[in-house]
Design a protein around this motif. Sequence first.
Motif, PDB file in Angstrom:
ATOM      1  N   ALA A 102      11.195   6.450  -1.744  1.00 24.63           N
ATOM      2  CA  ALA A 102      11.267   5.019  -1.433  1.00 24.63           C
ATOM      3  C   ALA A 102       9.879   4.458  -1.127  1.00 24.63           C
ATOM      4  N   LEU A 103       9.071   5.207  -0.352  1.00 27.59           N
ATOM      5  CA  LEU A 103       7.724   4.740  -0.028  1.00 27.59           C
ATOM      6  C   LEU A 103       6.851   4.661  -1.278  1.00 27.59           C
ATOM      7  N   GLU A 104       6.974   5.635  -2.160  1.00 31.16           N
ATOM      8  CA  GLU A 104       6.195   5.611  -3.406  1.00 31.16           C
ATOM      9  C   GLU A 104       6.603   4.445  -4.294  1.00 31.16           C
ATOM     10  N   SER A 105       7.896   4.147  -4.351  1.00 40.04           N
ATOM     11  CA  SER A 105       8.344   3.027  -5.187  1.00 40.04           C
ATOM     12  C   SER A 105       7.828   1.694  -4.637  1.00 40.04           C
ATOM     13  N   ILE A 106       7.685   1.584  -3.310  1.00 47.66           N
ATOM     14  CA  ILE A 106       7.139   0.355  -2.725  1.00 47.66           C
ATOM     15  C   ILE A 106       5.656   0.239  -3.069  1.00 47.66           C
ATOM     16  N   GLU A 107       4.927   1.345  -3.003  1.00 50.48           N
ATOM     17  CA  GLU A 107       3.502   1.300  -3.351  1.00 50.48           C
ATOM     18  C   GLU A 107       3.301   0.977  -4.825  1.00 50.48           C
ATOM     19  N   LYS A 108       4.220   1.391  -5.686  1.00 51.66           N
ATOM     20  CA  LYS A 108       4.129   1.053  -7.116  1.00 51.66           C
ATOM     21  C   LYS A 108       4.308  -0.441  -7.348  1.00 51.66           C
ATOM     22  N   GLU A 109       4.944  -1.123  -6.399  1.00 50.27           N
ATOM     23  CA  GLU A 109       5.146  -2.573  -6.520  1.00 50.27           C
ATOM     24  C   GLU A 109       3.923  -3.365  -6.063  1.00 50.27           C
ATOM     25  N   GLY A 110       2.863  -2.668  -5.661  1.00 52.18           N
ATOM     26  CA  GLY A 110       1.630  -3.367  -5.295  1.00 52.18           C
ATOM     27  C   GLY A 110       1.406  -3.491  -3.798  1.00 52.18           C
ATOM     28  N   TRP A 111       2.010  -2.622  -3.006  1.00 54.42           N
ATOM     29  CA  TRP A 111       1.838  -2.634  -1.562  1.00 54.42           C
ATOM     30  C   TRP A 111       1.130  -1.362  -1.133  1.00 54.42           C
ATOM     31  N   LYS A 112       0.371  -1.444  -0.041  1.00 54.04           N
ATOM     32  CA  LYS A 112      -0.346  -0.286   0.500  1.00 54.04           C
ATOM     33  C   LYS A 112       0.175  -0.028   1.913  1.00 54.04           C
ATOM     34  N   LEU A 113       0.561   1.229   2.187  1.00 58.59           N
ATOM     35  CA  LEU A 113       1.081   1.572   3.510  1.00 58.59           C
ATOM     36  C   LEU A 113      -0.014   1.379   4.552  1.00 58.59           C
ATOM     37  N   GLU A 114       0.279   0.533   5.521  1.00 57.89           N
ATOM     38  CA  GLU A 114      -0.696   0.189   6.552  1.00 57.89           C
ATOM     39  C   GLU A 114      -0.419   0.930   7.858  1.00 57.89           C
ATOM     40  N   HIS A 115       0.861   1.066   8.218  1.00 61.63           N
ATOM     41  CA  HIS A 115       1.213   1.686   9.502  1.00 61.63           C
ATOM     42  C   HIS A 115       2.620   2.272   9.402  1.00 61.63           C
ATOM     43  N   ALA A 116       2.834   3.387  10.105  1.00 60.33           N
ATOM     44  CA  ALA A 116       4.162   3.997  10.178  1.00 60.33           C
ATOM     45  C   ALA A 116       4.467   4.340  11.633  1.00 60.33           C
ATOM     46  N   GLY A 117       5.681   4.094  12.035  1.00 58.18           N
ATOM     47  CA  GLY A 117       6.137   4.432  13.378  1.00 58.18           C
ATOM     48  C   GLY A 117       7.546   4.993  13.294  1.00 58.18           C
ATOM     49  N   TYR A 118       7.947   5.733  14.298  1.00 59.56           N
ATOM     50  CA  TYR A 118       9.248   6.393  14.297  1.00 59.56           C
ATOM     51  C   TYR A 118       9.930   6.170  15.631  1.00 59.56           C
ATOM     52  N   VAL A 119      11.232   5.906  15.580  1.00 65.26           N
ATOM     53  CA  VAL A 119      12.016   5.719  16.794  1.00 65.26           C
ATOM     54  C   VAL A 119      13.309   6.511  16.675  1.00 65.26           C
ATOM     55  N   SER A 120      13.835   6.878  17.814  1.00 60.07           N
ATOM     56  CA  SER A 120      15.134   7.546  17.877  1.00 60.07           C
ATOM     57  C   SER A 120      16.134   6.547  18.429  1.00 60.07           C
ATOM     58  N   ARG A 121      17.229   6.373  17.716  1.00 51.89           N
ATOM     59  CA  ARG A 121      18.257   5.428  18.152  1.00 51.89           C
ATOM     60  C   ARG A 121      19.539   6.203  18.453  1.00 51.89           C
ATOM     61  N   ILE A 122      20.000   6.117  19.668  1.00 55.05           N
ATOM     62  CA  ILE A 122      21.239   6.778  20.067  1.00 55.05           C
ATOM     63  C   ILE A 122      22.395   5.840  19.746  1.00 55.05           C
TER      64      ILE A 122
END
Length: 154
Positions: A101-121
């Motif tokens: 999914a991340l690679e397909s977004i970058e193919k659309e002309g976007w560059k990953l700037e930031h990633a964060g992770y959360v846990s949701r109960i």
Amino acid sequence: MIWLVKEIAKEFFKSLPEDKAKTESEKAGNKDQDESSKIEQSRLQEDPDFSASPAGRARAAKAAGMRLFQIELSLSRTKAEIIPLDGAYAHTQETEDYIQALESIEKEGWKLEHAGYVSRITGSESRLKYWGTGEQSAVNGEIIGIYIFRRENA
């Protein structure tokens, strides 16, 4: 008298020929951009499965002129299980191929700037211990990745 002031102001604030040429070329560029945006919107409407995908959402954001794009992807889910007379357990499974999914977004002309992770109960299950005091519990939930992209040509 007011009429004369209006006429003088018109002549004074009249734009130069170079300015007119610039604004006409900018208008032509905006028309081309608007037409390509309309074409892209019609493509997205033709295929609802693609428009719901991460790449489709990224393409729609780009067509809308957005400079930043944020998406949340579920990375794994945990399911609680209570086994009588045995205990409480949690089973974790990965939900989807988020790298694709991340690679397909970058193919659309976007560059990953930031990633964060959360846990949701999303819930929990518990039971009292059969022999002794206290309780055993297991948690239902998921881990979510939050990704922020910046348009490459912005």
